[in-house]
Design a protein around this motif. Structure first.
Motif, short mmCIF file in Angstrom:
data_model
loop_
_atom_site.label_atom_id
_atom_site.label_comp_id
_atom_site.label_asym_id
_atom_site.label_seq_id
_atom_site.Cartn_x
_atom_site.Cartn_y
_atom_site.Cartn_z
N LYS A 87 1.20 -1.11 -0.13
CA LYS A 87 0.14 -0.28 -0.07
C LYS A 87 0.78 1.12 0.12
O LYS A 87 0.20 1.89 -0.31
CB LYS A 87 -0.93 -0.01 1.25
CG LYS A 87 -1.60 1.01 1.13
CD LYS A 87 -2.09 0.97 2.82
CE LYS A 87 -3.45 2.73 2.64
NZ LYS A 87 -4.13 2.46 3.69
N ASP A 88 1.87 1.12 1.06
CA ASP A 88 2.49 2.39 1.00
C ASP A 88 4.05 2.87 0.25
O ASP A 88 4.71 3.53 0.42
CB ASP A 88 2.47 3.14 2.76
CG ASP A 88 1.86 3.20 3.42
OD1 ASP A 88 0.59 3.73 3.06
OD2 ASP A 88 1.85 3.04 4.60
N GLU A 89 4.49 1.52 -0.72
CA GLU A 89 5.90 1.76 -1.36
C GLU A 89 5.72 1.77 -2.32
O GLU A 89 4.08 1.73 -3.41
CB GLU A 89 5.76 0.05 -1.49
CG GLU A 89 5.92 -0.71 -0.06
CD GLU A 89 6.73 -1.94 -0.40
OE1 GLU A 89 6.70 -2.66 -2.19
OE2 GLU A 89 6.91 -2.54 0.37
N THR A 90 6.27 2.35 -3.39
CA THR A 90 6.29 2.90 -4.56
C THR A 90 7.79 1.99 -5.18
O THR A 90 8.64 1.95 -4.41
CB THR A 90 6.22 4.31 -4.76
OG1 THR A 90 7.20 4.81 -4.23
CG2 THR A 90 5.13 5.02 -4.36
N VAL A 91 8.09 2.38 -6.60
CA VAL A 91 9.08 2.11 -6.94
C VAL A 91 9.78 3.33 -7.25
O VAL A 91 9.33 4.14 -8.14
CB VAL A 91 8.85 0.91 -8.59
CG1 VAL A 91 10.17 0.44 -8.85
CG2 VAL A 91 7.96 -0.10 -8.25
N ASP A 92 10.59 3.88 -6.97
CA ASP A 92 11.82 5.10 -7.42
C ASP A 92 12.75 4.23 -8.29
O ASP A 92 13.28 4.32 -8.32
CB ASP A 92 12.09 5.21 -5.61
CG ASP A 92 10.81 6.00 -4.86
OD1 ASP A 92 9.17 5.55 -5.54
OD2 ASP A 92 11.28 6.47 -3.28
N PHE A 93 12.55 6.11 -8.97
CA PHE A 93 14.19 6.28 -10.33
C PHE A 93 13.99 7.37 -9.65
O PHE A 93 13.77 8.16 -10.63
CB PHE A 93 12.81 6.08 -11.03
CG PHE A 93 13.07 4.40 -11.41
CD1 PHE A 93 13.23 3.55 -11.90
CD2 PHE A 93 11.23 4.16 -10.97
CE1 PHE A 93 12.55 2.08 -12.06
CE2 PHE A 93 10.44 2.75 -11.94
CZ PHE A 93 11.55 1.74 -11.91
N PRO A 94 15.59 7.39 -9.03
CA PRO A 94 16.31 8.53 -8.75
C PRO A 94 16.72 9.41 -10.20
O PRO A 94 16.75 8.61 -11.01
CB PRO A 94 17.21 8.48 -7.84
CG PRO A 94 17.63 7.23 -7.62
CD PRO A 94 16.21 6.51 -8.33
N LEU A 95 17.39 10.98 -10.47
CA LEU A 95 17.45 10.57 -11.91
C LEU A 95 18.98 11.00 -12.36
O LEU A 95 19.68 11.29 -10.87
CB LEU A 95 17.17 12.73 -11.78
CG LEU A 95 17.44 13.08 -13.34
CD1 LEU A 95 16.78 12.65 -14.05
CD2 LEU A 95 17.36 15.31 -13.22
N VAL A 96 19.63 10.22 -12.41
CA VAL A 96 20.74 10.50 -13.29
C VAL A 96 21.34 11.95 -13.90
O VAL A 96 22.51 11.81 -13.50
CB VAL A 96 21.27 8.67 -13.32
CG1 VAL A 96 22.44 9.06 -13.80
CG2 VAL A 96 20.32 7.57 -12.85
N LYS A 97 20.75 12.15 -14.80
CA LYS A 97 21.20 13.23 -16.33
C LYS A 97 20.46 12.96 -16.40
O LYS A 97 19.08 13.00 -17.23
CB LYS A 97 22.55 12.34 -16.46
CG LYS A 97 23.29 12.66 -17.83
CD LYS A 97 24.09 11.72 -18.58
CE LYS A 97 24.64 12.56 -20.22
NZ LYS A 97 25.15 11.66 -20.56
N VAL A 98 20.49 14.57 -17.49
CA VAL A 98 19.61 15.11 -18.24
C VAL A 98 20.21 14.95 -19.95
O VAL A 98 21.65 16.78 -18.91
CB VAL A 98 19.07 16.41 -17.61
CG1 VAL A 98 17.64 17.23 -18.95
CG2 VAL A 98 17.89 16.38 -15.76
N THR A 99 20.15 15.90 -20.25
CA THR A 99 20.37 16.14 -21.66
C THR A 99 19.32 16.80 -22.67
O THR A 99 18.01 16.89 -22.20
CB THR A 99 20.50 15.23 -22.93
OG1 THR A 99 19.47 14.27 -23.46
CG2 THR A 99 21.80 13.62 -22.26
#
Length: 168
Positions: free
Chosen positions: A114-126
């Motif tokens: 219920k309180d969990e998400t799959v998280d993807f932190p930002l590594v790079k932006v172009t």
């Protein structure tokens, strides 16, 4: 655990993606910090997108930036039935972005707790891509985008291509 099992089933049930998908994602490693970024760098993503992946049809619908986030909905349809859904957000946190999502079976039973998400932190932006940890969103043109998602199968990892066209 349900996500891993479902991912394994999908990996075994469908053929390997094209070689173009390999090496398209980046990894967030210990000691890294996410680079500065704003939702304006993801605003081009807003709209309805359709394509093919995992032997079925995929669809993503992204809202324009509002407040501190963009919201998206994904579904995979095979043989005329929904295999699974995802609710997704790209949030502005501090001075950077994070991609978070939750998976749901076709009947809307959740994969994550219920309180969990799959998280993807930002590594790079172009200028043409947002590289989150194991998840790349690439603008090919104003009407085409690719998403690459790193999927693990035991000790083996590979990048899976989701090729989309904008629906007008």
């Amino acid at each position: 655990m349900k996500f891993i099992i479902t991912a394994l089933v999908l990996l075994l049930a469908y053929p390997s993606p094209s070689a173009k998908a390999e090496g398209q994602t980046l990894t967030f490693t210990d000691g890294m910090t996410s680079p500065p970024a704003t939702l304006e760098e993801a605003a081009w993503l807003a709209g309805l997108w359709r394509g093919e992946a995992f032997g079925g049809q995929v669809e993503e619908n992204w809202s324009p930036p509002l407040g501190d986030s963009m919201a998206g909905a994904f579904k995979l349809v095979s043989d005329g039935k929904v295999d699974f859904y995802e609710l997704e957000v790209i949030r502005e946190v501090g001075n950077t972005l994070i991609l978070q999502l939750k998976h749901f079976h076709g009947d809307l039973r959740g994969w994550e707790e219920k309180d969990e998400t799959v998280d993807f932190p930002l590594v790079k932006v172009t200028e043409t891509a947002l590289y989150f940890d194991g998840f790349t969103i690439e603008r090919v043109s104003s009407d085409a985008m690719n998403m690459y998602v790193r999927i693990k199968d035991g000790d083996v990892e590979r990048d899976v291509l989701f090729a989309y066209r904008r629906v007008k």
